[in-house]
Scaffold this motif. Structure first.
Motif, short mmCIF file in Angstrom:
data_model
loop_
_atom_site.label_atom_id
_atom_site.label_comp_id
_atom_site.label_asym_id
_atom_site.label_seq_id
_atom_site.Cartn_x
_atom_site.Cartn_y
_atom_site.Cartn_z
N MET A 64 0.82 -1.21 0.00
CA MET A 64 0.00 0.00 0.00
C MET A 64 0.86 1.27 0.00
SD MET A 64 -2.97 -1.06 -0.49
CE MET A 64 -3.80 0.51 -0.34
N ARG A 65 2.02 1.23 0.66
CA ARG A 65 2.94 2.37 0.62
C ARG A 65 3.36 2.64 -0.83
NH1 ARG A 65 8.00 2.34 -0.13
NH2 ARG A 65 8.26 0.19 0.58
N LYS A 66 3.77 1.60 -1.53
CA LYS A 66 4.18 1.75 -2.94
C LYS A 66 3.03 2.31 -3.78
CE LYS A 66 7.48 -2.02 -2.66
NZ LYS A 66 7.71 -3.44 -3.00
N TYR A 67 1.83 1.82 -3.52
CA TYR A 67 0.66 2.27 -4.28
C TYR A 67 0.39 3.76 -4.05
CZ TYR A 67 -4.15 2.82 -5.79
OH TYR A 67 -5.30 3.28 -6.39
N GLU A 69 2.46 6.05 -2.94
CA GLU A 69 3.57 6.85 -3.45
C GLU A 69 3.47 7.01 -4.97
OE1 GLU A 69 6.91 5.87 -0.01
OE2 GLU A 69 6.99 4.78 -1.92
N MET A 70 3.13 5.95 -5.68
CA MET A 70 2.94 6.02 -7.12
C MET A 70 1.78 6.97 -7.47
SD MET A 70 1.89 3.04 -9.83
CE MET A 70 0.29 2.87 -9.06
N THR A 71 0.70 6.87 -6.70
CA THR A 71 -0.46 7.73 -6.92
C THR A 71 -0.08 9.20 -6.71
OG1 THR A 71 -1.94 5.96 -6.24
CG2 THR A 71 -2.84 8.18 -6.19
N ALA A 72 0.69 9.48 -5.67
CA ALA A 72 1.10 10.86 -5.37
C ALA A 72 2.05 11.41 -6.43
CB ALA A 72 1.76 10.91 -3.99
N GLU A 73 2.79 10.54 -7.09
CA GLU A 73 3.66 10.98 -8.19
C GLU A 73 2.84 11.35 -9.42
OE1 GLU A 73 7.18 8.79 -9.52
OE2 GLU A 73 7.19 7.84 -7.53
N LEU A 74 1.77 10.61 -9.67
CA LEU A 74 0.98 10.78 -10.88
C LEU A 74 -0.10 11.86 -10.78
CD1 LEU A 74 0.50 7.01 -11.77
CD2 LEU A 74 2.04 8.64 -12.88
N GLY A 91 -4.37 5.05 7.97
CA GLY A 91 -4.61 6.15 7.03
C GLY A 91 -3.59 7.26 7.16
N LYS A 92 -3.26 7.63 8.39
CA LYS A 92 -2.28 8.70 8.61
C LYS A 92 -0.92 8.30 8.05
CE LYS A 92 -0.34 11.78 12.11
NZ LYS A 92 0.58 12.23 11.12
N TRP A 93 -0.49 7.08 8.30
CA TRP A 93 0.80 6.61 7.82
C TRP A 93 0.84 6.63 6.28
CZ3 TRP A 93 2.73 2.37 5.02
CH2 TRP A 93 4.10 2.18 5.11
N LEU A 94 -0.25 6.17 5.65
CA LEU A 94 -0.29 6.14 4.18
C LEU A 94 -0.31 7.55 3.59
CD1 LEU A 94 -2.73 3.14 3.67
CD2 LEU A 94 -0.27 3.20 3.16
N CYS A 97 3.13 8.96 3.79
CA CYS A 97 3.97 8.41 2.71
C CYS A 97 3.70 9.13 1.40
CB CYS A 97 3.70 6.91 2.54
SG CYS A 97 4.29 5.88 3.88
N ALA A 98 2.44 9.37 1.09
CA ALA A 98 2.08 10.08 -0.15
C ALA A 98 2.59 11.51 -0.13
CB ALA A 98 0.56 10.05 -0.34
N ARG A 99 2.48 12.18 1.02
CA ARG A 99 2.93 13.57 1.10
C ARG A 99 4.46 13.70 1.13
NH1 ARG A 99 -2.12 15.63 4.33
NH2 ARG A 99 -3.23 16.58 2.58
N ASN A 100 5.16 12.62 1.43
CA ASN A 100 6.61 12.64 1.28
C ASN A 100 6.99 12.78 -0.19
OD1 ASN A 100 7.24 12.45 4.00
ND2 ASN A 100 7.33 10.22 3.96
N ILE A 101 6.15 12.26 -1.06
CA ILE A 101 6.35 12.35 -2.51
C ILE A 101 5.79 13.66 -3.06
CG2 ILE A 101 5.81 11.26 -4.74
CD1 ILE A 101 7.72 9.61 -2.93
N ASN A 102 4.62 14.05 -2.59
CA ASN A 102 3.92 15.24 -3.09
C ASN A 102 3.38 16.03 -1.90
OD1 ASN A 102 2.24 17.13 -4.27
ND2 ASN A 102 1.18 15.68 -5.59
N PRO A 103 4.20 16.95 -1.35
CA PRO A 103 3.80 17.69 -0.14
C PRO A 103 2.52 18.52 -0.30
CG PRO A 103 6.13 17.98 -0.60
CD PRO A 103 5.55 17.27 -1.78
N LYS A 104 2.15 18.89 -1.52
CA LYS A 104 0.96 19.70 -1.74
C LYS A 104 -0.25 18.86 -2.15
CE LYS A 104 3.52 23.82 -3.04
NZ LYS A 104 3.75 24.83 -4.06
N LEU A 105 -0.19 17.57 -1.87
CA LEU A 105 -1.25 16.64 -2.26
C LEU A 105 -2.60 17.09 -1.69
CD1 LEU A 105 -1.67 13.83 -3.68
CD2 LEU A 105 -1.57 12.86 -1.36
#
Length: 174
Positions: A64-67, A69-74, A91-94, A97-105
């Motif tokens: 789910m972390r990989k998922y 992170e990929m979503t936040a990149e795209l 949910g918070k952890w995920l 993880c996404a905001r580490n890739i895209n802080p403005k998500l």
């Protein structure tokens, strides 16, 4: 002899009544499934993550972390369906993880809490940008009117009785 492993799948869904949506109703402390109290959503399953990423379900946490992170990149934004029934720590952890890739998500989240203080818990925990509500959730026309007014911050008119037309159908315009 072959080794067999027991695998069970539980659908996610909604439980009518006063159960806390954050409780682990798929866990051993609940009989929701045995009593058939769950209104099943056939398009999703209930996942048991465990307490942390290094615990009993390492593969699931990593997958789910990989998922996310990929979503936040795209994408610049995500919509979280059924946010209220995934454990907050997961949910918070995920989201982190996404905001580490895209802080403005941008995070849109569906909540069925019908409780402003419960909403605030989720908004603060995840930095939710906007809440998605269903118009069928309010218990009365007054509750729907209040919810729309609170969310929109502007008057919406009067929603106190159905508008009757000359046709045979009574409707409410929103």
């Amino acid at each position: 002899p072959k080794e067999y492993r027991l695998v069970a799948m539980a659908h996610n869904g909604w439980i009518m009544g006063s159960i806390d949506p954050q409780s682990d109703f798929a866990g051993p402390d609940h009989n929701i499934y045995f009593r058939r109290e769950l209104i099943v959503w056939g398009d999703c399953v209930k996942l048991r993550y465990g307490k942390d990423p290094s615990g009993e379900c390492v593969w699931l946490w990593n997958h789910m972390r990989k998922y996310v992170e990929m979503t936040a990149e795209l994408f610049d934004g995500i919509r979280i369906d059924n946010r209220h029934s995934t454990p907050i720590h997961v949910g918070k952890w995920l989201i982190d993880c996404a905001r580490n890739i895209n802080p403005k998500l941008i995070v849109l989240a569906e909540l069925f809490t019908s409780d402003k203080s419960a909403d605030e818990v989720f908004v603060k925990a995840f930095g939710i940008s906007a809440i998605i509500r269903e118009a069928l959730n309010p218990s009365s026309i007054e509750d729907l009117s209040r919810t729309i007014h609170e969310q929109a911050n502007s008057p919406i008119g009067v929603l106190d009785s159905p508008i009757k037309y000359k046709s045979k159908v009574n409707t409410i315009l929103m």
